[in-house]
Design an enzyme around this catalytic site. Structure first.
Site, PDB file in Angstrom:
ATOM      1  N   LYS A 205       1.286  -1.221  -0.166  1.00 42.37           N
ATOM      2  CA  LYS A 205       0.201   0.329   0.300  1.00 42.37           C
ATOM      3  C   LYS A 205       0.817   1.400   0.174  1.00 42.37           C
ATOM      4  CE  LYS A 205      -1.891   2.168   3.682  1.00 42.37           C
ATOM      5  NZ  LYS A 205      -3.148   2.184   5.432  1.00 42.37           N
ATOM      6  N   ASP A 231      -6.961  -6.177   9.550  1.00 45.58           N
ATOM      7  CA  ASP A 231      -6.775  -4.479  10.233  1.00 45.58           C
ATOM      8  C   ASP A 231      -6.673  -4.270  11.352  1.00 45.58           C
ATOM      9  OD1 ASP A 231      -5.023  -2.340   9.541  1.00 45.58           O
ATOM     10  OD2 ASP A 231      -6.020  -1.474   7.882  1.00 45.58           O
ATOM     11  N   THR A 236     -11.833   5.516   7.135  1.00 43.81           N
ATOM     12  CA  THR A 236     -12.925   5.847   5.418  1.00 43.81           C
ATOM     13  C   THR A 236     -13.420   4.816   5.147  1.00 43.81           C
ATOM     14  OG1 THR A 236     -10.450   6.674   4.486  1.00 43.81           O
ATOM     15  CG2 THR A 236     -12.206   8.149   6.144  1.00 43.81           C
TER      16      THR A 236
HETATM   17  C1  R5P Z   1      -2.533   2.777   8.841  1.00 41.56           C
HETATM   18  O1  R5P Z   1      -1.800   2.326   9.229  1.00 41.56           O
HETATM   19  C2  R5P Z   1      -4.007   1.294   9.617  1.00 41.56           C
HETATM   20  O2  R5P Z   1      -3.639   0.081  10.535  1.00 41.56           O
HETATM   21  C3  R5P Z   1      -5.275   1.590   8.592  1.00 41.56           C
HETATM   22  O3  R5P Z   1      -5.266   0.980   7.787  1.00 41.56           O
HETATM   23  C4  R5P Z   1      -5.964   2.227   8.709  1.00 41.56           C
HETATM   24  O4  R5P Z   1      -5.804   3.382   9.324  1.00 41.56           O
HETATM   25  C5  R5P Z   1      -7.252   2.400   7.784  1.00 41.56           C
HETATM   26  O5  R5P Z   1      -7.849   3.424   7.321  1.00 41.56           O
HETATM   27  P1  R5P Z   1      -8.957   4.238   6.119  1.00 41.56           P
HETATM   28  O6  R5P Z   1      -9.934   3.340   6.613  1.00 41.56           O
HETATM   29  O7  R5P Z   1      -9.245   5.610   5.853  1.00 41.56           O
HETATM   30  O8  R5P Z   1      -8.045   3.591   5.100  1.00 41.56           O
END
Ligand code: R5P
Length: 329
Positions: A205, A231, A236
């Protein structure tokens, strides 16, 4: 040795356990209080005309073990200030020991200076809780485990992984691939994969700007497989949507997502509805703020984990022992 599920078989409660709650975690804290057979401590909350919060503890906590619950859901800043105010009230009311219980610890993503002239907000929030009077912190799935080091005292870092993995194991019954959506979650994904008996894949990513995630490549076999993106949080939804699109393009049969904290901030509802994700499971560390028919969002509870941890802290027994070491990530 008792595990966290068996721990409630016996008689438990003592008199001087006080569970106090801010206004953000009410459903979860009620479940925890029920398990502990300890009613919530009565609090009176009012607001001054300009919005400032005023709290009063309606019964004594003198000499007691006080647990101040608050998840840092939206509005996040209010949640943190509210928790600090309740802690301050408990400290001034002569509580013996105060534990800040943060099912979701806000601002935990900024746990280092990634670029020049940035703050380290995870440290700042922990300093606020400590300054208010917290002697101990309990949190679920910090963005990074090292954040515990920002607090100069006992920090119990719990994980929702056992409850989420149990749900996933039952749902997929072998054959699935656990996918880390970025390099930061590889260790977490590996633990999920081991617990549910699945293979592992990793998405590369890139975040060109805050709240905008791009999935560039995937390492691992995903074609024809049921993929589960794991995760720590869905905010978002950008990260999991980008990963899901890539996985579908690479031939995944289905794509699900699992996360400890379902923040679901705008435009999560629209992004998820338009995404390639088939189903989502999150824990109840944060109250569910959106409704979707597809992907369906399932919620599993961490109330038993939190109640078991609070019981162990209150009785001064080992927290790691009841979780068999799996409370660390
Ligand atoms: C990032 O390092 C976190 O582990 C999450 O992947 C992230 O904060 C998710 O945010 P969003 O849903 O806005 O992509």
């Amino acid at each position: 040795m008792l595990n966290w599920q068996q721990v409630f078989d016996g008689e438990i409660m003592e008199k001087r356990l006080h569970i106090l709650s801010g206004s953000h975690s009410i459903d979860l804290v009620q479940k925890v209080a029920k398990r502990l057979k300890s009613p919530l401590h009565p609090l009176k909350m009012e607001r001054f005309a300009n919005g400032e919060i005023k709290y009063q503890l309606e019964e004594s906590v003198r000499g007691g073990n006080v647990f101040v619950f608050q998840t840092h859901s939206q509005p996040v800043n209010d949640a943190i200030v509210e928790q600090a105010i309740i802690i301050d009230a408990a400290k001034r009311a002569s509580a013996k020991n105060i534990t800040a219980v943060c099912p979701y610890l806000g601002y935990s993503r900024q746990d280092r200076k990634a670029y020049g002239r940035e703050p380290i907000t995870a440290r700042l929030v922990i300093d606020i809780l400590a300054m208010a009077g917290a002697d101990r912190i309990v949190a679920v799935n910090l963005h990074s485990g090292q954040t515990q080091g920002f607090f100069n005292g006992p920090f119990d870092h719990l994980t929702a992984l056992p409850v989420l993995a149990k749900y996933l194991k039952k749902k997929f019954n072998g054959g699935a691939v656990v996918v880390s959506p970025d390099s930061g979650r590889v260790k977490l994904a590996d633990r999920y994969a081991k617990q549910i008996g699945a293979d592992l894949a990793i998405v590369h990513k890139r975040r060109a700007e805050t709240n905008k995630a791009e999935a560039l490549d995937v390492i691992g076999e995903v074609a024809g497989r049921d993929c589960i993106i794991v995760d720590d949080m869905i905010d978002t939804g950008g990260t999991i949507c980008a990963a899901a699109d890539l996985l579908k393009r690479r031939g995944a049969r289905s794509v699900s997502a699992a996360a400890s904290h379902g923040l679901f901030s705008p435009p999560a509802q629209q992004s998820l509805a338009a995404s390639a994700i088939d189903s989502i499971v999150v824990s109840d560390t944060v109250p569910l703020s959106i409704k979707l028919s597809k992907p369906k969002i399932e919620v599993v509870s961490v109330a038993a984990l939190l109640a078991a941890a609070i019981k162990a802290i209150h009785e001064e027994s080992s927290v790691s022992a009841i979780f068999d070491g799996s409370n660390q990530i």
